[in-house]
Enzyme design. Structure first.
Site, PDB file in Angstrom:
ATOM      1  N   GLU A  91       1.761  -0.415  -5.032  1.00 12.12           N
ATOM      2  CA  GLU A  91       0.824   0.659  -5.350  1.00 12.12           C
ATOM      3  C   GLU A  91       1.722   1.884  -5.525  1.00 12.12           C
ATOM      4  O   GLU A  91       2.176   2.471  -4.539  1.00 12.12           O
ATOM      5  CB  GLU A  91      -0.181   0.871  -4.227  1.00 12.12           C
ATOM      6  CG  GLU A  91      -1.209   1.937  -4.574  1.00 12.12           C
ATOM      7  CD  GLU A  91      -2.191   2.199  -3.451  1.00 12.12           C
ATOM      8  OE1 GLU A  91      -3.368   2.438  -3.741  1.00 12.12           O
ATOM      9  OE2 GLU A  91      -1.781   2.172  -2.267  1.00 12.12           O
TER      10      GLU A  91
ATOM     11  N   ASP B  65       0.839  -1.189   0.000  1.00 14.05           N
ATOM     12  CA  ASP B  65       0.000   0.000   0.000  1.00 14.05           C
ATOM     13  C   ASP B  65       0.884   1.252   0.000  1.00 14.05           C
ATOM     14  O   ASP B  65       1.843   1.352   0.767  1.00 14.05           O
ATOM     15  CB  ASP B  65      -0.893  -0.021   1.239  1.00 14.05           C
ATOM     16  CG  ASP B  65      -1.814   1.166   1.328  1.00 14.05           C
ATOM     17  OD1 ASP B  65      -2.712   1.285   0.482  1.00 14.05           O
ATOM     18  OD2 ASP B  65      -1.623   1.986   2.252  1.00 14.05           O
TER      19      ASP B  65
END
Length: 771
Positions: free
Chosen positions: A434, A398
């Protein structure tokens, strides 16, 4: 004297270090004296031996003289003293001072302490928020290396190191709160679970062959009728044959689990009667989230997680974890004190130019200071633990750009990326970035080094725009369909560096993408201000549910169009759980706090006559991809003519059957033909033999009016057979119609046709023939 000081003085507050403190200034002058006295006053005195500084965390082992016990080790940087706190089943606390200090690691071996023991730490030091020092021994802290956590965070005022509800909020974080937090916070648990994984066989699916399925452990299993009630919402529920059967039925090769590290809900959600559902608020990087365990939280969650991994591996499915190492649940200066903030705030977090405040590249209040050796060690130790001891096959990071920052800017030579690249364990597992964060210069799509794959939001946006007829030309679409070579064809990267997706957990479901023009997040309690306003969605003529069958039929066709586009594009496709059968969130594009039927998969859709065909099509497209290596290329297309006939490995066609010229890419248009040659695949099998395959012609037409498309002749093909037609509601069988090259075939409005090339004439003669 300020008003804040006057109010504090009435509570026994005195000024010091530039801030306000309750109970005195600066913590303890040294780790001796008072600490030893506190231990002596306890009703039970726990014997402590020197122990060892490594490994960090709590390790049950055989100590000196063959005595069983647990070694505790905690990196505590600039702390002046550390107390290990043991809790019995009634919550009674025994404190033990860890006096051994090796390279800033406090450690000790406690004979007789074993698995199931609950524990935490109290860390002593200066209280001086103005310089970033936030030590407060009244707060019980979770061991960052705890393998299991017992209990959940509810965040009452006692768990904040400052007075949370101080009337002057602009200085609240400088007013120390000396109330004991131990009764209100979860505890770490000593775990002993040695596992050789000798009975497990990892699937080791090559990247090019992967199909990823993003799911939430709880949401995927909560409403499944085939899973027993007591297993729903748990790791055991996901391991249940009924859950695994669905995954194998559609043919995915990997599940990407939304965060399963121990996490906490944000205070603002708890005050509104909500909680964090997605889990992007980690507080324990080694502990499986206890609420997903059906068997208990005194270490049983560890074994249950491992059994889930084994069950998925037996089905040939890899396990990828979505991990959140960029920030923690402690938020900013006004957030709770749960672990790292109280162990060494300055050592674990990036602080701002004014060290009272946190640098926030994540939008969540804080950012881990990954260039610090102890933080880098925490992250890499955690990653290796999940691979080696928990059996997982990879990670999706993330806000990975936040991890790649050196001092301030994103740096692809950063310590984090360098350590991962040389680590003998981590460089061999699947790594997905990401590739952005919310800080300046944080958007880094296409920039991560060759070891990494990336979520490709350029793919998402282009495909969404194409199917809502909102692109000026087809230039970008061509790149996205063929592996995004404009982003990834450097440094030895391959097409599978692109993780292609149209939807993810964050945003609309696929069905909502074609059903809502505007977000509908009222249930989140933020007056619909949260969530993205730029969704690139189109409601097909009505907002939300409608009885208009024309609108509903168009929506179903658009879903088929997008799923077909995704699963036939070069790169690694990622599906979101439930999209294959029309799951809806009622237009909520930010359901992070909806732990209810809004987010849980509605399994009744699986057998609904309206949505069953979509499930059948998804499974058939994945089988088509699996059976044909031309759809799973390991190298980028060259586009060059090869052989005496001048066939290209990739060719693009206009509706009139002619190859696209340079100017055609810039012309307005929503019709595109893509030819994929199975003859020119730059790949060899295990014995070194060239890999060959059928060739395919994919026709995409996003216009609201039908058109005709002339099928290319030699050298491309003599005849074609239709294998996918998204205008058909019934997807149980491929259409099979055959056409002669040079024939103009009808291309209905908003449709995808996939044709396999044939070199022999149809058995029944020229022209369209049913197979």
């Amino acid at each position: 004297m300020s008003q804040a000081y006057e109010q504090g003085a009435a509570l026994g507050v005195e000024s010091g270090g530039g801030g306000l403190v309750i109970g005195g200034v600066g913590g303890l002058p040294s780790p001796g004296g008072r600490l030893a006295g506190l231990v002596a006053e306890l009703p039970v005195r726990q014997e402590v031996w020197p122990g060892a500084p490594n490994p960090l965390g709590a390790q049950f082992k055989t100590g000196p003289g063959g005595v069983l016990g647990t070694n505790f080790a905690l990196w505590a940087g600039g702390a002046e003293g550390v107390e290990l706190c043991l809790f019995d089943d009634e919550g009674r606390e025994t404190r033990v001072e860890l006096t051994e200090n090796t390279h800033e690691i406090r450690h000790g071996f406690l004979p007789g302490v074993g698995p199931g023991q609950r524990y935490g730490y109290r860390v002593h030091g200066r209280w001086d928020p103005w310089t970033g020092a936030r030590w407060n021994p009244a707060k019980l802290l979770l061991d960052p290396y705890a393998r299991a956590v017992d209990g959940e965070y509810t965040l009452p005022p006692e768990v904040y190191s400052h007075v949370r509800d101080w009337p002057e909020q602009d200085v609240a974080d400088t007013v120390r709160d000396d109330r004991d937090s131990a009764p209100h916070v979860p505890k770490g648990v000593v775990v002993h679970d040695q596992d050789s994984w000798a009975d497990d066989r990892r699937p080791k699916t090559p990247w090019a062959d992967s199909v990823i399925y993003e799911l939430h452990v709880r949401g995927f299993t909560m409403r499944h009728p085939g899973i027993p009630d007591h297993l729903r919402g748990t790791y055991a529920g996901l391991a249940h044959p009924a859950a695994v059967e669905h995954l194998t039925r559609i043919g995915v090769t990997a599940v990407e689990l939304l965060p399963v590290h121990q996490f906490a809900s944000e205070d603002h959600l708890l005050r509104r009667g909500l909680k964090n559902y997605w889990g992007y608020n980690s507080i324990g990087y080694f502990a499986p989230h206890g609420a997903y365990s059906s068997s208990g939280t005194r270490g049983q969650q560890v074994g249950e997680f491992k059994e889930m991994v084994r069950a998925l591996h037996r089905a040939g499915i890899e396990v990828i974890l979505d991990v959140v190492y960029n920030h923690t649940a402690e938020a900013g200066q006004l957030g709770p004190c749960l672990s790292l903030k109280g162990i060494d705030n300055r050592g674990y977090y990036r602080l701002g130019e004014d060290p009272r405040y946190f640098a926030d590249y994540t939008g969540c209040g804080n950012t881990l200071h990954v260039v610090q050796p102890q933080v880098l060690r925490l992250i890499t130790d955690s990653l290796r633990y999940w691979v080696q001891e928990m059996g997982v096959d990879g990670f999706r990071f993330d806000l990975a750009a936040a991890l790649a920052r050196s001092m301030h800017d994103v740096d692809m030579l950063s310590p984090f990326l360098a350590v991962i690249a040389q680590d003998p364990v981590l460089r061999r597992v699947k790594l997905i970035a990401e590739p952005w964060d919310v800080g300046s210069g944080g958007y880094q799509v296409g920039a991560f080094p060759p070891l990494w794959t990336e979520w490709n939001d350029r793919y998402r946006d282009t495909v969404r725009d194409y199917w809502r007829a909102a692109i000026p030309d087809v230039r970008d679409l061509g790149y996205r369909l063929s592996g995004s070579s404009d982003l990834y064809s450097w440094g030895g990267r391959r097409p599978y560096a692109s993780v292609n997706f149209i939807t993810a957990h964050d945003g609309y479901t696929l069905r909502d993408l074609v059903s809502y023009q505007r977000k509908h997040n009222e249930a989140n309690g933020e007056n619909n201000r949260d969530g993205n306003n730029d969704n690139r969605s189109w409601n097909c003529g009505a907002e939300g549910p409608t009885d208009d069958e024309g609108v509903n039929a168009l929506r179903r066709r658009q879903l088929r169009n997008m799923l077909t586009t995704l699963l036939l594009s070069t790169g690694v496709p990622m599906l979101v759980a439930g999209d294959e059968m029309g799951r809806t969130q009622g237009g909520n594009n930010n359901a992070y706090c909806q732990d209810n039927e809004t987010s849980w998969i509605d399994w009744s859709l699986r057998d609904d006559p309206e949505w069953r065909p979509l499930l059948d099509l998804t499974a058939r497209l994945i089988r088509l991809r699996r059976d044909h290596p031309v759809l799973r290329r390991r190298a980028f297309f060259s586009g060059r003519r090869t052989g005496p006939d001048g066939l290209r490995d990739l060719a693009w066609f206009r509706a009139d059957g002619r190859e696209m010229a340079a100017e055609d890419w810039y012309a307005p248009g929503l019709t595109l033909g893509m030819f994929l040659s199975g003859r020119d695949i730059p790949q060899r099998d295990d014995r070194g033999r060239p890999v060959t395959d059928d060739s395919f012609l994919v026709l995409l037409h996003a216009h609201h009016r039908p058109t005709g498309f002339t099928l290319p002749g030699g050298p491309w093909a003599d005849h074609y057979q239709l294998v996918v037609d998204t205008t058909r509601e019934d997807q149980a069988r491929p259409p099979g119609t055959q056409y002669r090259a040079g024939t103009e075939i009808p291309l209905p409005e908003r449709s995808v046709l996939v044709l396999r090339t044939l070199q022999a004439p149809p058995a029944d003669g020229p022209g369209p023939q049913p197979s």
